[in-house]
Motif scaffolding. Structure first.
Motif, PDB file in Angstrom:
ATOM      1  N   ILE A   1       3.690  -3.810   5.256  1.00  0.00           N
ATOM      2  CA  ILE A   1       4.551  -2.591   5.575  1.00  0.00           C
ATOM      3  C   ILE A   1       5.614  -2.412   4.544  1.00  0.00           C
ATOM      4  O   ILE A   1       6.009  -1.405   3.785  1.00  0.00           O
ATOM      5  CB  ILE A   1       5.020  -2.589   6.758  1.00  0.00           C
ATOM      6  N   ASP A   2       6.309  -3.693   4.022  1.00  0.00           N
ATOM      7  CA  ASP A   2       7.438  -3.729   2.951  1.00  0.00           C
ATOM      8  C   ASP A   2       6.767  -3.020   1.739  1.00  0.00           C
ATOM      9  O   ASP A   2       7.206  -2.233   1.005  1.00  0.00           O
ATOM     10  CB  ASP A   2       7.863  -4.807   2.837  1.00  0.00           C
ATOM     11  N   PHE A   3       5.584  -3.614   1.294  1.00  0.00           N
ATOM     12  CA  PHE A   3       4.983  -3.535  -0.012  1.00  0.00           C
ATOM     13  C   PHE A   3       4.604  -1.635  -0.013  1.00  0.00           C
ATOM     14  O   PHE A   3       4.954  -1.073  -1.032  1.00  0.00           O
ATOM     15  CB  PHE A   3       3.645  -3.978  -0.083  1.00  0.00           C
ATOM     16  N   LEU A   4       4.138  -1.138   1.119  1.00  0.00           N
ATOM     17  CA  LEU A   4       4.039   0.478   1.308  1.00  0.00           C
ATOM     18  C   LEU A   4       5.275   1.199   1.328  1.00  0.00           C
ATOM     19  O   LEU A   4       5.094   2.215   0.668  1.00  0.00           O
ATOM     20  CB  LEU A   4       3.009   0.723   2.437  1.00  0.00           C
ATOM     21  N   LYS A   5       6.275   0.607   1.879  1.00  0.00           N
ATOM     22  CA  LYS A   5       7.519   1.371   1.914  1.00  0.00           C
ATOM     23  C   LYS A   5       8.208   1.480   0.515  1.00  0.00           C
ATOM     24  O   LYS A   5       9.025   2.489   0.358  1.00  0.00           O
ATOM     25  CB  LYS A   5       8.386   0.905   2.821  1.00  0.00           C
ATOM     26  N   ASN A   6       8.161   0.186  -0.135  1.00  0.00           N
ATOM     27  CA  ASN A   6       8.910  -0.034  -1.727  1.00  0.00           C
ATOM     28  C   ASN A   6       8.059   0.415  -2.794  1.00  0.00           C
ATOM     29  O   ASN A   6       8.527   0.122  -3.766  1.00  0.00           O
ATOM     30  CB  ASN A   6       9.430  -1.372  -1.380  1.00  0.00           C
ATOM     31  N   ASN A   7       6.783   0.798  -2.662  1.00  0.00           N
ATOM     32  CA  ASN A   7       5.869   1.123  -3.820  1.00  0.00           C
ATOM     33  C   ASN A   7       5.239   2.305  -3.672  1.00  0.00           C
ATOM     34  O   ASN A   7       4.806   2.930  -2.528  1.00  0.00           O
ATOM     35  CB  ASN A   7       5.111  -0.123  -3.784  1.00  0.00           C
ATOM     36  N   ASP A   8       5.150   3.127  -4.898  1.00  0.00           N
ATOM     37  CA  ASP A   8       4.113   4.088  -4.788  1.00  0.00           C
ATOM     38  C   ASP A   8       2.970   3.845  -5.538  1.00  0.00           C
ATOM     39  O   ASP A   8       2.654   3.259  -6.495  1.00  0.00           O
ATOM     40  CB  ASP A   8       4.722   5.289  -5.540  1.00  0.00           C
ATOM     41  N   PRO A   9       1.730   4.496  -5.163  1.00  0.00           N
ATOM     42  CA  PRO A   9       0.445   4.245  -5.739  1.00  0.00           C
ATOM     43  C   PRO A   9       0.297   4.683  -7.082  1.00  0.00           C
ATOM     44  O   PRO A   9       1.045   5.776  -7.329  1.00  0.00           O
ATOM     45  CB  PRO A   9      -0.555   4.974  -4.823  1.00  0.00           C
ATOM     46  N   VAL A  10      -0.527   4.098  -7.853  1.00  0.00           N
ATOM     47  CA  VAL A  10      -0.518   4.581  -9.332  1.00  0.00           C
ATOM     48  C   VAL A  10      -1.364   5.877  -9.154  1.00  0.00           C
ATOM     49  O   VAL A  10      -2.137   6.191  -8.410  1.00  0.00           O
ATOM     50  CB  VAL A  10      -1.526   3.500  -9.974  1.00  0.00           C
ATOM     51  N   ARG A  11      -0.957   6.766  -9.927  1.00  0.00           N
ATOM     52  CA  ARG A  11      -1.464   8.278  -9.801  1.00  0.00           C
ATOM     53  C   ARG A  11      -2.345   8.335 -11.199  1.00  0.00           C
ATOM     54  O   ARG A  11      -2.078   8.964 -12.170  1.00  0.00           O
ATOM     55  CB  ARG A  11      -0.795   9.238  -9.826  1.00  0.00           C
ATOM     56  N   ILE A  12      -3.442   7.840 -11.285  1.00  0.00           N
ATOM     57  CA  ILE A  12      -4.554   8.107 -12.469  1.00  0.00           C
ATOM     58  C   ILE A  12      -5.763   8.652 -11.910  1.00  0.00           C
ATOM     59  O   ILE A  12      -6.026   8.889 -10.805  1.00  0.00           O
ATOM     60  CB  ILE A  12      -4.871   6.557 -13.199  1.00  0.00           C
TER      61      ILE A  12
END
Length: 131
Positions: free
Chosen positions: A119-130
Motif C-alpha cells: 500500500i505504501d509503495f503504491l501510494k508513494n510511487n508512480d509506475p514507469v510509463r514506457i
C-alpha cells in the motif's frame, strides 16, 4: 478476477512446457506475462497457500477481504489473487503466505509479505510509463 487468475495460470503452465529446465528463462517469460498492458499502471499479485484463506487464520482472512479497499486501485490495472503453486514457490522464492508481487512495465518492482508495504509503495510511487 478469477478469469485473470486463470489466464495467468495458463500462461505459467504453457511457458513451463516451452522452457523446460531453464528456470531463468521461465522466470523472465512468466514476469513478462504478469506485466500490465496499460502504460502507467501496476499489476499486483497476492499469493496465498489456500484460497480463500483458512478461517482460523484471522490475519490472512482480514488481508484477503480488505485488499481491494486498501490498495489504491487508480494505479492498478490488475489485482489478482493466486493460489501458490510449486512453480511459484521456486520461481519467486515465496516462503510465506500471503506474499505480494507488484509489477510494472519494467518487471517486478516490489516483492514482500507485508500488505502495508504494498500500500505504501503504491501510494508513494508512480509506475514507469514506457511503450
Amino acid at each position: 478476477m478469477r478469469y485473470l487468475s486463470m489466464i495467468f495460470i495458463c500462461i505459467a503452465l504453457l511457458t513451463g512446457c516451452a522452457f523446460g529446465d531453464n528456470p531463468e528463462k521461465l522466470k523472465e517469460q512468466t514476469i513478462e506475462g504478469m506485466k500490465p498492458s496499460v502504460k502507467g499502471k501496476y499489476a499486483v499479485y497476492a499469493y496465498y497457500k489456500q484460497l480463500p484463506p483458512n478461517p482460523a487464520d484471522t490475519e490472512q482472512v482480514k488481508i484477503y477481504y480488505s485488499m481491494d479497499e486498501r490498495i489504491p486501485l487508480e494505479k492498478v490495472e490488475t489485482l489478482s489473487v493466486v493460489s501458490i503453486s510449486n512453480e511459484d514457490l521456486n520461481l519467486f522464492n515465496i516462503e510465506k503466505s500471503p506474499s505480494f508481487i507488484v509489477v510494472d512495465k519494467t518487471g517486478i518492482v516490489l516483492q514482500t509479505t507485508d500488505i502495508d508495504k504494498v500500500i505504501d509503495f503504491l501510494k508513494n510511487n508512480d509506475p514507469v510509463r514506457i511503450d
